[in-house]
Design a protein around this motif. Structure first.
Motif, short mmCIF file in Angstrom:
data_model
loop_
_atom_site.label_atom_id
_atom_site.label_comp_id
_atom_site.label_asym_id
_atom_site.label_seq_id
_atom_site.Cartn_x
_atom_site.Cartn_y
_atom_site.Cartn_z
N ALA A 123 0.84 -1.21 0.00
CA ALA A 123 0.00 0.00 0.00
C ALA A 123 0.88 1.25 0.00
O ALA A 123 0.58 2.24 -0.68
N GLU A 124 1.98 1.20 0.74
CA GLU A 124 2.85 2.37 0.91
C GLU A 124 3.49 2.84 -0.40
O GLU A 124 3.98 3.96 -0.48
N ASN A 137 -6.64 2.33 -7.07
CA ASN A 137 -7.49 1.16 -7.32
C ASN A 137 -6.81 -0.07 -6.71
O ASN A 137 -5.69 -0.41 -7.08
N VAL A 138 -7.50 -0.70 -5.77
CA VAL A 138 -6.98 -1.95 -5.20
C VAL A 138 -7.65 -3.10 -5.91
O VAL A 138 -8.88 -3.22 -5.91
N MET A 139 -6.84 -3.94 -6.56
CA MET A 139 -7.39 -5.10 -7.26
C MET A 139 -7.92 -6.10 -6.24
O MET A 139 -7.22 -6.48 -5.30
N THR A 140 -9.14 -6.56 -6.47
CA THR A 140 -9.73 -7.55 -5.57
C THR A 140 -9.86 -8.91 -6.25
O THR A 140 -10.58 -9.79 -5.76
N VAL A 141 -9.16 -9.03 -7.39
CA VAL A 141 -8.89 -10.34 -8.02
C VAL A 141 -7.47 -10.20 -8.59
O VAL A 141 -6.92 -9.11 -8.64
N PRO A 156 -7.62 -5.48 4.14
CA PRO A 156 -6.69 -4.68 4.94
C PRO A 156 -5.91 -3.68 4.10
O PRO A 156 -5.62 -2.57 4.55
N LYS A 157 -5.62 -4.06 2.85
CA LYS A 157 -4.91 -3.11 1.97
C LYS A 157 -5.80 -1.92 1.64
O LYS A 157 -5.35 -0.77 1.59
N VAL A 158 -7.08 -2.18 1.43
CA VAL A 158 -8.02 -1.08 1.16
C VAL A 158 -8.03 -0.13 2.37
O VAL A 158 -7.94 1.10 2.22
N LEU A 185 -18.41 -5.10 1.72
CA LEU A 185 -17.18 -5.42 2.46
C LEU A 185 -16.10 -4.40 2.11
O LEU A 185 -15.38 -3.89 3.00
N ALA A 186 -16.00 -4.12 0.83
CA ALA A 186 -14.99 -3.16 0.39
C ALA A 186 -15.34 -1.75 0.88
O ALA A 186 -14.45 -0.97 1.24
N ALA A 187 -16.61 -1.44 0.89
CA ALA A 187 -17.04 -0.10 1.36
C ALA A 187 -16.70 0.07 2.84
O ALA A 187 -16.18 1.11 3.25
N ARG A 188 -16.95 -0.96 3.62
CA ARG A 188 -16.64 -0.87 5.05
C ARG A 188 -15.13 -0.77 5.27
O ARG A 188 -14.69 -0.17 6.23
#
Ligand code: DX5
Ligand code: ZN
Length: 230
Positions: A123-124, A137-141, A156-158, A185-188
């Motif tokens: 993330a950093e 943009n965090v890839m979730t696949v 956790p990365k989001v 889940l991603a929104a939270r």
């Protein structure tokens, strides 16, 4: 602090034989932008679209075109993408030796920059570029293909990216496996922008307006139930 919810249809899951109509349909259905995966088979073993296709699609909507760039060498594609009418270029941080140079080049052409993090990227790695980007943009696949399972392990990365963004005006999106079940889940975790291919274009009866509304409503109600933590 409440943030607007952005829903971005990804045409990777659309009907390629009628792509112009598909773009117009998700525009009418309430999609906020268009997500265009440009995959050339070198990095990820799939082949999708390129600037000529984007130029052909441009008259079908006035909404912004976000190009998710998975083609090399990336520098060579910036000018053609600008000429094709694209608005934002999403760059994978892990694929670029000269990330700062590429960001500068995109901005020189008057387009905005998004950075993409896969499961392999820290993330950093976005920190030095926060004042230059409009979106992370965090890839979730794992990138390259539509229709895959959402990776919970990316949450956790989001959350970490949300912390790093702080109060900067940067959109935080997730891409891959987004449905009315996974988007909350991603929104939270901190996402405010949701790229969805299969959930929209392969929705029952191809009712794109209902599919987009379902995503928006799922996020909205998840955020209402969650005390503001981010
Ligand atoms: C995958 C692409 C995504 C893809 C998402 O590499 O970056 O944009 O279209 O598709 P779904 O929503 O089907 O997972
Ligand atoms: Zn994508």
């Amino acid at each position: 602090m409440s943030r607007p919810i952005t829903i971005i249809p990804s045409i990777l899951a659309a009907d390629y034989a009628r792509l112009g109509d598909e773009v117009a349909a998700v525009d009418r259905a309430g999609g906020d932008r268009l997500h265009l995966d440009m995959i050339d088979g070198h990095i990820y073993k799939n082949m999708s679209f390129g600037p000529n296709m984007f130029q052909a699609l441009r008259p079908y909507t006035t909404k912004p075109f976000d190009v998710h760039l998975m083609a090399t060498p990336a520098h060579d594609w910036i000018e053609p993408l600008k000429k094709a009418g694209c608005d934002r270029i999403l760059i994978h941080v892990g694929l670029e030796n000269d990330l700062s140079g590429l960001i500068r080049l995109v901005k020189t052409y008057g387009m905005s920059v998004g950075l993409v993090l896969t499961r392999h990227d820290e993330a950093e790695s976005v920190v030095p570029h926060l004042s230059d980007v409009a979106l992370i943009n965090v890839m979730t696949v794992d990138p390259g293909f539509g229709g895959q399972m959402f990776l919970d392990a990316m949450m956790p990365k989001v959350t970490r990216v949300r912390e790093l963004i702080g109060d900067k005006p940067i959109e935080l999106s997730v891409d891959g496996g987004i449905t009315p079940v996974t988007a909350p889940l991603a929104a939270r975790a901190g996402a405010d922008s949701f790229v969805a291919g299969t959930a929209i274009f392969k929705s029952p009866l191809k009712d794109y307006a209902s599919a987009i509304t379902a995503l928006r409503d799922a996020v909205q109600s998840a955020l209402l139930k969650t005390p503001e933590t981010v």
